[in-house]
Design a protein around this motif. Structure first.
Motif, short mmCIF file in Angstrom:
data_model
loop_
_atom_site.label_atom_id
_atom_site.label_comp_id
_atom_site.label_asym_id
_atom_site.label_seq_id
_atom_site.Cartn_x
_atom_site.Cartn_y
_atom_site.Cartn_z
N GLY A 251 21.62 41.36 29.48
CA GLY A 251 21.46 42.78 29.73
C GLY A 251 22.46 43.35 30.70
O GLY A 251 22.23 44.42 31.28
N LEU A 252 23.59 42.66 30.92
CA LEU A 252 24.62 43.13 31.85
C LEU A 252 25.86 43.56 31.07
O LEU A 252 26.23 42.92 30.09
N ASP A 253 26.47 44.65 31.50
CA ASP A 253 27.69 45.15 30.87
C ASP A 253 28.88 44.35 31.39
O ASP A 253 29.18 44.41 32.58
N PRO A 254 29.57 43.57 30.53
CA PRO A 254 30.68 42.74 31.02
C PRO A 254 31.78 43.54 31.70
O PRO A 254 32.31 43.11 32.73
N ASP A 255 32.12 44.71 31.16
CA ASP A 255 33.19 45.51 31.77
C ASP A 255 32.81 45.98 33.17
O ASP A 255 33.60 45.88 34.12
N GLN A 256 31.58 46.48 33.30
CA GLN A 256 31.12 46.92 34.62
C GLN A 256 31.01 45.73 35.57
O GLN A 256 31.33 45.84 36.76
N LEU A 257 30.57 44.59 35.04
CA LEU A 257 30.45 43.38 35.86
C LEU A 257 31.82 42.96 36.40
O LEU A 257 31.98 42.67 37.59
N ILE A 258 32.82 42.94 35.51
CA ILE A 258 34.17 42.55 35.91
C ILE A 258 34.70 43.50 36.97
O ILE A 258 35.32 43.09 37.97
N GLU A 259 34.48 44.81 36.77
CA GLU A 259 34.99 45.79 37.72
C GLU A 259 34.32 45.61 39.09
O GLU A 259 34.98 45.70 40.13
N THR A 260 33.02 45.33 39.09
CA THR A 260 32.31 45.12 40.36
C THR A 260 32.84 43.89 41.09
O THR A 260 33.08 43.93 42.31
N VAL A 261 33.04 42.80 40.36
CA VAL A 261 33.56 41.57 40.98
C VAL A 261 34.98 41.79 41.46
O VAL A 261 35.38 41.32 42.52
N ARG A 262 35.76 42.53 40.68
CA ARG A 262 37.16 42.77 41.07
C ARG A 262 37.23 43.57 42.37
O ARG A 262 38.12 43.35 43.19
N ARG A 263 36.31 44.52 42.54
CA ARG A 263 36.30 45.28 43.80
C ARG A 263 35.97 44.38 44.98
O ARG A 263 36.48 44.60 46.09
N GLY A 264 35.14 43.37 44.75
CA GLY A 264 34.80 42.47 45.84
C GLY A 264 35.85 41.41 46.08
O GLY A 264 35.95 40.86 47.18
N TYR A 265 36.65 41.08 45.04
CA TYR A 265 37.69 40.06 45.14
C TYR A 265 38.99 40.68 44.64
O TYR A 265 39.43 40.45 43.53
N SER A 266 39.58 41.52 45.48
CA SER A 266 40.76 42.27 45.07
C SER A 266 42.06 41.55 45.39
O SER A 266 43.13 42.08 45.18
N GLY A 267 42.00 40.34 45.94
CA GLY A 267 43.22 39.61 46.27
C GLY A 267 44.00 39.25 45.04
O GLY A 267 43.46 38.96 43.98
N ARG A 268 45.32 39.25 45.14
CA ARG A 268 46.20 38.92 44.04
C ARG A 268 47.18 37.86 44.49
O ARG A 268 47.39 37.64 45.68
N GLY A 269 47.84 37.25 43.50
CA GLY A 269 48.86 36.26 43.83
C GLY A 269 48.61 34.96 43.13
O GLY A 269 47.63 34.79 42.41
N GLY A 270 49.51 34.00 43.34
CA GLY A 270 49.32 32.69 42.74
C GLY A 270 49.58 32.70 41.26
O GLY A 270 50.36 33.50 40.74
N PRO A 271 48.91 31.84 40.50
CA PRO A 271 49.19 31.69 39.09
C PRO A 271 48.76 32.86 38.24
O PRO A 271 49.10 32.94 37.08
N LEU A 272 47.98 33.82 38.79
CA LEU A 272 47.51 34.91 37.97
C LEU A 272 48.38 36.16 38.10
O LEU A 272 48.04 37.20 37.58
N THR A 273 49.53 36.09 38.79
CA THR A 273 50.45 37.21 38.84
C THR A 273 51.22 37.30 37.54
O THR A 273 51.43 36.30 36.86
N PRO A 274 51.68 38.52 37.14
CA PRO A 274 52.42 38.63 35.89
C PRO A 274 53.67 37.77 35.91
O PRO A 274 54.33 37.59 36.94
N ILE A 275 54.03 37.24 34.75
CA ILE A 275 55.17 36.33 34.67
C ILE A 275 56.48 37.06 34.89
O ILE A 275 57.37 36.58 35.57
N SER A 276 56.64 38.24 34.32
CA SER A 276 57.89 38.96 34.48
C SER A 276 57.63 40.45 34.45
O SER A 276 56.77 40.93 33.72
N VAL A 277 58.37 41.16 35.26
CA VAL A 277 58.30 42.62 35.30
C VAL A 277 59.71 43.16 35.22
O VAL A 277 60.60 42.71 35.94
N SER A 278 59.93 44.10 34.33
CA SER A 278 61.27 44.67 34.17
C SER A 278 61.62 45.53 35.37
O SER A 278 60.83 46.34 35.82
N THR A 279 62.84 45.33 35.88
CA THR A 279 63.33 46.14 37.00
C THR A 279 64.29 47.21 36.53
O THR A 279 64.88 47.92 37.34
#
Length: 439
Positions: A251-279
């Motif tokens: 009975g939980l909305d996955p999108d809302q759940l992900i957004e709630t967890v992301r707000r609590g764990y907003s750190g970035r970096g490590g292996p989950l950063t994008p591989i390449s970004v055009s400059t």
């Protein structure tokens, strides 16, 4: 009329119950008791009534005994059926638990494989960039060599023209005559130009061969990356979709759940950063976009795992137990949880990460532990014999918080387990059943 009826009745009684005397004799005296017809009638009637009552009472007792025996036999058969059903459910539960452990092992293996493939993908992407950089260097070298070759050819042509013009302007000297300094200089310059041309041509051929080799390696790297991408996408589908399905069943909305967890764990970096970004302001390459989509799915997988630890998906009792009462109406009252019965002192575990907000006695609950989880969820564990946590303590899923008991308003040793969302009680089996195919 009335007198005649009384005389007739008296005669009838006299005929059936004649007047009798009962003599009581002693050593000195003799007495008698007169039994009138009416007295005899009363005695006979009383005796008949007593005998009839005795017969009826005996029949009732016998019939009740027979009925009670049938009832006990029926109760015994129902108890045997119930115990057989409980044993079947326990066997099915153990089988499900083994399947859950196997699924968890497969899931962990898939995560390890994903991590290995991710590392291989990053290494392959680094190699591809190196090859692209080397190819650009080779192309620049080739262009420089081609320019040098053209310049050498122009220089050779110029020197040849100068030699021809010098020989024609000096009469009396045959072409190719020895000893002329101008001819020697021009000949040396022409030889140097020819040598430089040959060296440039050789460098150009080497550069072309190296460019072909790099292009071949780049093609192999792209094919290997494509295979790795496909395997990663399959692994993401296998890993993420069951979690999404599990949360939807709960009975939980996955999108809302992900957004709630992301707000609590907003750190970035490590292996989950994008591989390449055009400059350069252009869109990333298809490979980079594909890799970034996989990284986003990996990020979702990580957030789902964090959310799963904070949602009460686990069983509060492990090992041997049986369900004794479910969620819903019972005896005209709402039963707001699920009851698990086991022996006295059976360990009780937290079903998700959270903070203890109550640890002590609470009216009909007896010894009670309340745990506040994320997303407005609260769990309650009642009728404990012993509490092993304190108010304000942080607990993790699977941590032992108390022992099963029979305190409070309880008819036997069991655990009363509740799940509340925003203060409203819901069926705990909704979460437990949702997680059966994942954990």
């Amino acid at each position: 009329m009335r007198r005649a009826l009384a005389i007739r009745l008296h005669d009838l009684l006299e005929r059936h119950f004649p007047d009798r005397r009962v003599f009581l004799r002693s050593d000195t005296d003799t007495r008698f008791i007169r039994l009138r017809p009416g007295t005899q009638l009363i005695a006979v009637t009383g005796t008949c009534l007593f005998v009839a009552w005795t017969i009826i009472a005996t029949a009732v007792v016998v019939m009740d005994s027979i009925g009670a025996g049938n009832f006990r036999e029926q109760a015994r058969r129902e108890l045997e059926t119930y115990e057989a059903r409980l044993n079947a459910l326990a066997a099915e539960r153990d089988s499900r638990a083994q399947e859950a452990v196997a699924a968890q092992d497969r899931f962990s293996s898939a995560l390890a494989q994903i991590s290995a493939m991710q590392s291989e993908l990053l290494a392959s992407e680094t190699r591809r960039r190196e090859l692209e950089t080397g190819l650009e260097v080779v192309q620049r070298t080739l262009r420089r060599a081609m320019s040098a070759r053209e310049a050498a050819e122009h220089e050779v042509a110029r020197l040849a023209s100068a030699v021809d013009a010098g020989q024609a302007g000096r009469p009396g000297i045959a072409p190719g005559a020895e000893g002329d300094p101008t001819v020697d200089v021009l000949t040396a310059a022409l030889a140097d130009a020819a040598h430089e041309r040959d060296r440039t041509m050789a460098e150009a051929r080497d550069a072309l061969r190296e460019a072909d080799e790099m292009a071949y390696e780049l093609r192999l790297a792209n094919e290997r990356n494509s295979e790795i991408f496909s395997r990663l996408e399959d692994a993401m589908t296998i890993s993420v979709e069951p979690l999404e399905k599990m949360f939807r069943k709960a009975g939980l909305d996955p999108d809302q759940l992900i957004e709630t967890v992301r707000r609590g764990y907003s750190g970035r970096g490590g292996p989950l950063t994008p591989i390449s970004v055009s400059t350069r302001g252009t869109a990333p390459s298809p490979e980079a976009a594909r890799a970034n989509r996989i990284m986003a799915r990996l990020d979702e997988l990580s957030l789902y795992r964090l959310a799963a630890d904070k949602v009460p998906l686990a069983l509060p009792v492990r090992g041997g137990f049986r369900y004794t009462s479910g969620f819903g109406m019972r005896w005209g009252r709402m039963h707001k949880g699920t009851d698990f019965a086991a022996k006295q002192g059976t360990p009780i575990h937290a079903t998700a990460d959270g903070v203890v907000i109550h640890a002590g006695w609470l009216s009909g609950y007896g010894q009670l532990v309340k745990i506040r989880h994320a997303f407005g969820i609260e769990t309650r564990y009642a009728h404990m014999s012993r509490i092993r946590v304190r108010k304000g303590q942080r607990v993790s899923r699977g941590e032992r918080i108390g022992d099963m008991g029979n305190t409070g308003r309880s008819t036997g040793t069991h655990l009363h387990y509740e799940v509340r969302v925003d203060g409203k009680a819901i069926n705990p089996m909704t979460y437990i059943k949702a997680a059966r195919d994942v954990f």
